[in-house]
Structure formats: C-alpha cells, structure tokens
Design an enzyme around this catalytic site. Structure first.
Site, PDB file in Angstrom:
ATOM      1  N   SER A  97       0.841  -1.185   0.000  1.00 41.27           N
ATOM      2  CA  SER A  97       0.000   0.000   0.000  1.00 41.27           C
ATOM      3  C   SER A  97       0.877   1.236   0.000  1.00 41.27           C
ATOM      4  O   SER A  97       2.100   1.148   0.082  1.00 41.27           O
ATOM      5  CB  SER A  97      -0.901   0.010   1.230  1.00 41.27           C
ATOM      6  OG  SER A  97      -0.119   0.209   2.390  1.00 41.27           O
ATOM      7  N   LYS A  98       0.233   2.376  -0.074  1.00 41.32           N
ATOM      8  CA  LYS A  98       0.983   3.627  -0.189  1.00 41.32           C
ATOM      9  C   LYS A  98       1.970   3.866   0.949  1.00 41.32           C
ATOM     10  O   LYS A  98       2.980   4.517   0.774  1.00 41.32           O
ATOM     11  CB  LYS A  98       0.010   4.810  -0.275  1.00 41.32           C
ATOM     12  CG  LYS A  98      -0.659   4.890  -1.640  1.00 41.32           C
ATOM     13  CD  LYS A  98      -1.073   6.324  -1.964  1.00 41.32           C
ATOM     14  CE  LYS A  98      -1.602   6.473  -3.369  1.00 41.32           C
ATOM     15  NZ  LYS A  98      -3.034   6.272  -3.471  1.00 41.32           N
ATOM     16  N   ARG A  99       1.655   3.316   2.113  1.00 39.78           N
ATOM     17  CA  ARG A  99       2.573   3.581   3.225  1.00 39.78           C
ATOM     18  C   ARG A  99       3.913   2.865   3.055  1.00 39.78           C
ATOM     19  O   ARG A  99       4.867   3.109   3.782  1.00 39.78           O
ATOM     20  CB  ARG A  99       1.925   3.218   4.563  1.00 39.78           C
ATOM     21  CG  ARG A  99       1.809   1.767   4.827  1.00 39.78           C
ATOM     22  CD  ARG A  99       0.959   1.454   6.050  1.00 39.78           C
ATOM     23  NE  ARG A  99       0.456   0.101   5.973  1.00 39.78           N
ATOM     24  CZ  ARG A  99       1.187  -0.972   6.246  1.00 39.78           C
ATOM     25  NH1 ARG A  99       2.437  -0.835   6.629  1.00 39.78           N
ATOM     26  NH2 ARG A  99       0.671  -2.173   6.133  1.00 39.78           N
ATOM     27  N   GLY A 134       5.585   3.246   0.462  1.00 44.78           N
ATOM     28  CA  GLY A 134       6.344   4.041  -0.484  1.00 44.78           C
ATOM     29  C   GLY A 134       5.761   3.861  -1.853  1.00 44.78           C
ATOM     30  O   GLY A 134       4.549   3.980  -2.028  1.00 44.78           O
TER      31      GLY A 134
END
Length: 464
Positions: free
Chosen positions: A239-241, A243
């Site tokens: 996911s976006k967390r 990176g």
RNA sequence: GGCCCGUUCGUCUAUCGGUUAGGACACCAGGUUUUCAACCUGGGAAGAGGGGUUCAACUCCCCUACGGGCUGCCA
C-alpha cells in the site's frame, strides 16, 4: 500445430499502474512474446463512476516505460457493452440466465432480515413464470447450478474445487442494461481469443463464476494462472505507506526499465539459478510452472542491485537516451550540448558503478558542472597552501603533455614523488579542483573526459 | 460467519520422494584500491507447528497456527 497463444492485461482505469499490475502485465507479455503469441491490452472501464481517461493514460505510460508493447488497438470494455448485453440475452434464451426483478432495497432487506451481510441471496425470480413478470426494471442473473461442484484447473494453484451451493446467481447485466465485470471479462476474453489468463490471485474465486459463464455459452475454457500478489517489505499487502506503489514512481526514482523488468520477473518466478538476464533471455525461460504460489515481498536492495547490472551492461547511446527521459520526468534541467558531450564520454566508466540514474548523475557530476567549481567543505580540506602549490606547478607540467593516460600517469606519479607524498595525497586536491568533492571517478578518467584546457583551468582555479 | 489460496535462509528463489537443502540480494570478515563506489574471496543463515503415508519426505495426505483473497446492480 498448437493454436497460437493469446494473453492479455486488463486493468481498470481507476488510478496509476500499480507495480503488481505491472508485473502481471510483464508475465503476460513474456509468456506471449516468448512463444510467438499475442499480448493484448484491454481497459476495463465499465465502472463509469470510477474510470477516468487520465488513469487510462497513466496506465499506458507505465506500460510503455516498462517496455511492454501490446498487439493491436487498446480495447475499451465499455465500448463493447452492446455485445455484452447481447450475450446476456443469449443466456436468457438458452435458459442459463433469468430476469430478476428484485430491487436493491429488497436485497438489502433480505440481508438485514437474515441478520448477516454475507448471506447468499436467492432470487425468487429464478423459476418464476414469465407471465408473472411485472413491467419493471430487471437484472439478468446467471442461473448458476446449485448442486455439485465447479472445478478450476489452475496452472499455478493447481486443482481448485468450489461447492456450487456456495455460489450465488451473479448478476450479469445490470438493470440499466450495462454489464457487470463477471460477464464482461468472459465475453471479452472469449471474443478476443484469449487462450491464457494470467492475473492476480484475487480473481481465483471469480474464476469459478467465470467458468459458469463459459459453460452457459458453451465456450471453450481458457487456461488460468492465478499469480500471488506483491507485498511490501513487511509482508503486508502493498500500500501507499510502503512508499512507491505506482510504476511511474519507480521511473521517477531512476530505476532503468531493463533492470525493473528483470527484477519484477524474478519476483514470484524462478528458473534454476537464473538471476540477471535480458528480456529476450527471459522470454525463452519464462513458463507458468516457474511461478511461485506464495506472495512475494518487494526488496528495494535487490531491485537496486539488479538495476546496477543492467546499468553496467547498457549500451552508452541507449543509456544516455533513457537518462535524458529520466531527467525530464524528474523535472531536472535538460542537458546542454557541452554537458551531453562530456557526459557521454564519462558514461563508459560511471555506468559500471551506478545502479540508478540519480547515482549515475552523481558520479558523472564532474562532467556536468561549470567553472567556477563550487568546492564542498570536505574537498576544501585537501586544498591547503601546500597542495595548492603542488597544483600550481602541476598545471605548468601538464601544459604540453600529450592527453592520454599513459602520458599523464608518469607526470602525476613524478609530481607526487617530488612533493614527497603518496599518490593518494596528490589525488585528493586534484579531485577537489576537478569535481569540487571528495568522492569522484578516477582522476585520470576525469582529466581525459574534461580535456586539457578544462582540466588546466580547473586546476589553476583551485590553486589560486 | 462461509468458501478459496498460500507458508524453504532476514528477502527473492532452486529442489518436482533419496542433495553436505543450491543460487542471488542483504549482512559479517578479509582482499584490491587514488576517494566513494564497484569488484574479488570467505562466512553465518531455511523447510511454520503437529500428525500420518513410505524403506525414505521440504517434496504426498490430514489437522492447527499465521498471512492473504472472495463472499457488490466494483473491477
């Protein structure tokens, strides 16, 4: 002779090209290209709420950057909606589907009444007499078998069995006449002649529903290969967390596309000890049997290492071309003619130790800067009075030297000896003068690229 | 809740009943060296747990644990 292989990549245009999607596309591409088949691209844009032309453009850019070229025109699933409706009605007349007049409210009420949001809805219209049909909107539902089992032969996951009583009568055509994903994929894959469906294993369960539609239409089954998803370094769903999740972000970070393809190929697929290879070599080796069953984690260190190998082996002209493209997406100023010229001369030796384009630029920095050279603090430390004097006399000695390593080497060696210092002590101020920093390529390489005039000018400038 | 899938060094993987369980990245230690790298050599490091089947199981079967997916008039 076997029928030609046709694969496809079918993303929905609701955002950027996900790195996992990029790998799925890569697998399909390798498989088709390695076997003289076709690789098709279809945009699954039947969800008009969420699909955007910007997302489609981003996906095409991502694929193009990765070097995954597709055959023929990009197919828009939405534009085929009439064909989908046609098939839904064929199912109706074949008796493998039926009109269902239950409203979304009724279905919601049913779920609430059964006190479980996951209850399987059984439509009361499945066996209804057509003469009792109201004059109201309806959906077309698959008349799915309620007994027995549906078996999927998956090339990655093996034989997967589903009890039919677990599956509901999925909606194929919505009340507004548009197709659902379940119907659209099957119709499109059939019409496009897709023989092998390689996709994420989040679709494994759907494959059972898809098979029911193939069966309902008496269409030949494709070969399925459901590949595990890519996870972040911590093993959780990417996911976006974590990176970068979008393919274009990797481009912006400066990974060369060839290295990216190599790394992604090895992520979730293996063949003996094969590690570093070109896409042409990958096409020859790639097979469905080599695909792993467990989800793979993204490892940026290995990505970098793989890219380093490709960077070092890259053709100079091609590398310069890709570097230029990188600089554009990274928002860097384009190279001037002089920079371009010096940089291409530096490329042969800086590329061997760089893994990404930012690193390449960093190592070739001396060839991109102009006088007066900005000298950082660490480099400045090596430019004391003594070394400045040495540089000054060196400048004179180099005045008439032939500009080749064999000619320069004895001159510098002698200068160090004369000053009573080791070569390393002499190299430091030269680095400072030529590059303005302490970490640089070899002093000879820099002198050769810069040429006599520029070298002498920088040495003289630092000696002031 | 139901159904489905997965699980070999820290990570990516090889192995497709019999191997000292191999390679790569990362890590550690040396070496090379004109700085940073790069490069070379060596090292530690794995079959989730429990039951079976078998002369023999990482490999086949079952259970458990953990992770993931599906269960939409989303795809």
């Amino acid at each position: 002779m076997n029928s030609p292989i046709v694969t496809r990549f079918a993303p929905s245009p609701t955002g950027y090209l996900h790195i996992g999607g990029g790998r799925t596309a890569l697998f399909n591409w390798l498989f088709a290209r390695g076997r003289g088949g076709k690789f098709l691209l279809r945009i699954e844009d039947t969800d008009r709420e969420r699909s955007t032309p910007e997302a489609t453009a981003a996906i095409l850019r991502g694929l193009t950057w990765l070097g995954l070229d597709w055959d023929g025109e990009v197919v828009s699933q939405f534009e085929r909606k009439d064909r989908h409706a046609e098939v839904a009605h064929q199912m109706l007349s074949r008796g493998t589907a039926y009109k269902c007049f239950s409203t979304t409210e009724e279905i919601a009420d049913f779920r609430e009444a059964s006190n479980a949001s996951y209850a399987v809805f059984r439509s009361p219209w499945r066996e209804a007499d057509p003469t009792t049909y109201p004059d109201a909107p309806y959906v077309i539902r698959m008349k799915a078998p309620r007994t027995g089992e549906t078996v999927i032969e998956d090339r990655v996951q093996g034989t997967v069995r589903f009890q039919n009583d677990q599956l509901d009568d999925m909606i194929c055509l919505r009340s507004d006449g548009t197709p659902t994903y379940m119907l659209a994929v099957v119709v499109d894959d059939h019409d496009m002649g897709v023989t092998h469906i390689i996709r994420g294993d989040d679709h494994l369960n759907n494959a059972a529903r898809h098979k029911m539609i193939y069966d309902a239409m008496d269409w030949p089954l494709p070969i399925w290969a459901h590949i595990p998803l890519i996870h972040g370094p911590d093993g959780k769903k990417l996911s976006k967390r974590h990176g970068a999740v979008g393919v274009e972000e990797y481009q912006a970070m400066g990974y060369p596309a060839a290295g990216m393809r190599n790394y992604l190929t090895r992520l979730g697929w293996g063949h003996l000890d094969a590690e570093i290879f070109t896409s042409e070599e990958a096409m020859k080796m790639f097979d469905l049997d080599g695909i792993g069953r467990g989800p793979a984690r993204l490892d940026f260190k290995k990505l970098e290492n793989t890219c380093g190998h490709h960077m070092a082996r890259a053709d100079d002209a091609a590398l310069l071309h890709e570097l230029t493209a990188f600089m554009a997406v990274a928002g860097l100023d384009p190279l001037t003619e002089t920079q371009r010229d010096l940089l291409s001369q530096a490329l042969p030796f800086v590329k061997t130790s760089a893994k990404t384009f930012p690193q390449l630029l960093e190592k070739a920095n001396f060839s991109l800067i102009f006088r007066p050279i900005a000298i950082d603090a660490a480099a400045q430390a090596s430019l004391d009075t003594v070394s400045r004097g040495i540089l000054k006399s060196l400048t004179l000695q180099l005045q008439n030297a032939l500009w080749s390593k064999t000619e320069l080497e004895p001159i510098l060696t002698a200068a160090a000896a004369e000053a009573g210092i080791g070569f390393g002590k002499l190299a430091a101020p030269i680095r400072a003068a030529l590059a303005g920093r302490t970490a640089t390529p070899s002093v000879y390489d820099m002198m050769l690229v810069l040429g006599r005039d520029e070298t002498l000018a920088r040495l003289a400038e630092a000696a002031e």
